[in-house]
Design an enzyme around this catalytic site. Structure first.
Site, PDB file in Angstrom:
ATOM      1  N   PHE A  80      52.548  41.229  33.717  1.00 11.20           N
ATOM      2  CA  PHE A  80      53.269  42.439  33.304  1.00 11.20           C
ATOM      3  C   PHE A  80      54.667  42.541  33.935  1.00 11.20           C
ATOM      4  O   PHE A  80      55.685  42.512  33.230  1.00 11.20           O
ATOM      5  CB  PHE A  80      52.395  43.656  33.645  1.00 11.20           C
ATOM      6  N   LEU A 116      47.737  31.745  34.414  1.00  9.85           N
ATOM      7  CA  LEU A 116      47.264  32.476  33.234  1.00  9.85           C
ATOM      8  C   LEU A 116      45.895  33.129  33.461  1.00  9.85           C
ATOM      9  O   LEU A 116      45.141  33.319  32.510  1.00  9.85           O
ATOM     10  CB  LEU A 116      47.233  31.561  31.987  1.00  9.85           C
ATOM     11  N   ASP A 173      48.164  26.847  39.749  1.00  6.68           N
ATOM     12  CA  ASP A 173      47.745  27.830  40.756  1.00  6.68           C
ATOM     13  C   ASP A 173      48.714  27.779  41.935  1.00  6.68           C
ATOM     14  O   ASP A 173      49.054  26.685  42.393  1.00  6.68           O
ATOM     15  CB  ASP A 173      46.317  27.491  41.212  1.00  6.68           C
ATOM     16  N   TYR A 178      42.269  44.560  48.833  1.00  7.48           N
ATOM     17  CA  TYR A 178      43.530  44.320  48.127  1.00  7.48           C
ATOM     18  C   TYR A 178      44.709  44.802  48.977  1.00  7.48           C
ATOM     19  O   TYR A 178      45.696  44.087  49.154  1.00  7.48           O
ATOM     20  CB  TYR A 178      43.518  45.026  46.760  1.00  7.48           C
ATOM     21  N   LYS A 199      47.523  42.303  50.452  1.00  2.70           N
ATOM     22  CA  LYS A 199      48.948  42.435  50.098  1.00  2.70           C
ATOM     23  C   LYS A 199      49.787  42.588  51.362  1.00  2.70           C
ATOM     24  O   LYS A 199      50.964  42.249  51.378  1.00  2.70           O
ATOM     25  CB  LYS A 199      49.183  43.652  49.183  1.00  2.70           C
ATOM     26  N   GLY A 250      36.772  56.795  46.439  1.00  2.00           N
ATOM     27  CA  GLY A 250      37.807  55.885  46.942  1.00  2.00           C
ATOM     28  C   GLY A 250      39.182  56.145  46.354  1.00  2.00           C
ATOM     29  O   GLY A 250      40.156  55.568  46.807  1.00  2.00           O
TER      30      GLY A 250
END
Ligand SMILES: NC(=O)c1ccc[n+]([C@@H]2O[C@H](COP(=O)([O-])OP(=O)(O)OC[C@H]3O[C@@H](n4cnc5c(N)ncnc54)[C@H](O)[C@@H]3O)[C@@H](O)[C@H]2O)c1
Length: 309
Positions: free
Chosen positions: A13, A35, A53, A145, A149, A271
């Site tokens: 995106f 992909l 990758d 996550y 990050k 959450g």
């Protein structure tokens, strides 16, 4: 001379919007994407594409061969729920994947100057202890996550200190816009736009009073273009400094389409953070960047695009 940028996650995106902007700005563009969520049709003509990758040894060979001036790193595992169930795979892609990119940059740095942009996330802050969130806010992620990050931010700072590799780290608020997949972890705006275009029921979890900082993808792109020319060697939020509740979002959408949107209420999702918005003064000071789109403008552009499609 024409600059060369390698965009990881360029079939996703935010990546697709970045790639188009780089092409328009005269950059030579290389994309590396496996992909996994990205789509081949997002890749425009005129770019060099490697289906690969970011964790692979081959990725380092690609970087050595292509010799980009800049690596813009947007490839990631972005599904918070997936990270909870598969922390090893999430960490592997987001942490080890970014480390591999840093190693690739290190392999090149004796030959040429190379700089990096890394897309981090407001998820690193976790449940806000105050609003609006600035960059000094405690780092207390509540998902793997958020943790995966954050770890690369530290690595990137250390690679800069040890090897002088320039970088910019952006912590994005909730990004929306053209190219966002409503099926994945798309975010509430893409789901809403999908419901509008397909004329179906929109589900509100909780009372709809929860707030988010929604930023249009074109504003994300403009920050990236600025940092591509002037790395900031630090981290900053990229946000609108505005909090919008889900009910406000619905109302704005209804004003745009000039009709009511059918909704159904469900219980709160465990959450989910109740309120969030991020300050953006630091980005303004360092990059002279400001978001240009109101939610109404960005949303109208997004809805129009999908209606015509
Ligand atoms: N969308 C948001 O609201 C938001 C908010 C904060 C941060 N971000 C960050 O921005 C970046 C882009 O997010 P997006 O919303 O465009 O997501 P996306 O899923 O559309 O794009 C991610 C891309 O990375 C690719 N990818 C995933 N794993 C890979 C791997 N191991 N090797 C190569 N390619 C791989 C996917 O195929 C996809 O094309 C991510 O780093 C994400 O964490 C996004």
């Amino acid at each position: 001379m024409m600059k060369k940028v390698l965009v990881t996650g360029g079939a996703g995106f935010i990546g697709l919007n970045l790639v188009n902007a780089y092409l328009k700005d005269g950059y030579e563009v290389v994309i590396v994407d496996n992909l996994s969520t990205g789509k081949i049709e997002n890749i425009p003509t005129g770019v060099t594409f490697y289906e690969e990758d970011i964790r692979s040894q081959n990725f380092i060979e690609i970087v050595k061969k292509e010799k980009p001036d800049l690596i813009n790193h947007h490839a990631a595992q972005i599904d918070v729920q997936y990270s909870i169930h598969q922390p090893v795979e999430d960490g592997s892609i987001n942490i080890l994947g970014t480390l591999n990119i840093l190693e690739a940059a290190r392999a090149l740095k004796d030959e040429m100057d190379i700089s990096l942009i890394y897309a981090s996330s407001a998820a690193v802050y976790g449940d806000p202890v105050y609003l609006g969130i600035d960059e000094q806010h405690p780092i207390q992620p509540i998902s793997y996550y958020g943790a995966s990050k954050y770890a690369p931010e530290s690595y990137m700072q250390i690679y800069h200190d040890l090897y002088g590799i320039s970088y910019s780290i952006f912590r994005y608020a909730n990004v929306y816009g053209i190219g966002q997949d409503p099926k994945g972890e798309g975010g509430v705006v893409s789901i809403l736009v999908d419901k509008i275009v397909t004329d179906s029921l929109f589900t509100i979890h909780g009372d709809g009073e929860q707030t988010r900082d929604f930023i249009f993808v074109d504003d994300i792109v403009s920050a990236n273009l600025l940092a591509s020319k002037h790395p900031i060697n630090t981290v900053c939020n990229i946000s609108t400094h505005t909090k919008t509740s889900l009910l406000d979002l619905l109302q704005i959408a209804e004003e745009i389409i000039e009709r009511k949107i059918e909704t159904v209420y469900q219980e709160d999702r465990p959450g989910d953070i109740k309120h969030s918005y991020l300050l953006n003064e630091k980005a303004n000071q360092l990059l002279n960047w400001k978001p240009q789109y109101s939610l109404k403008e960005g949303l109208a552009k997004t809805i129009q695009y999908y209606k015509e499609k």
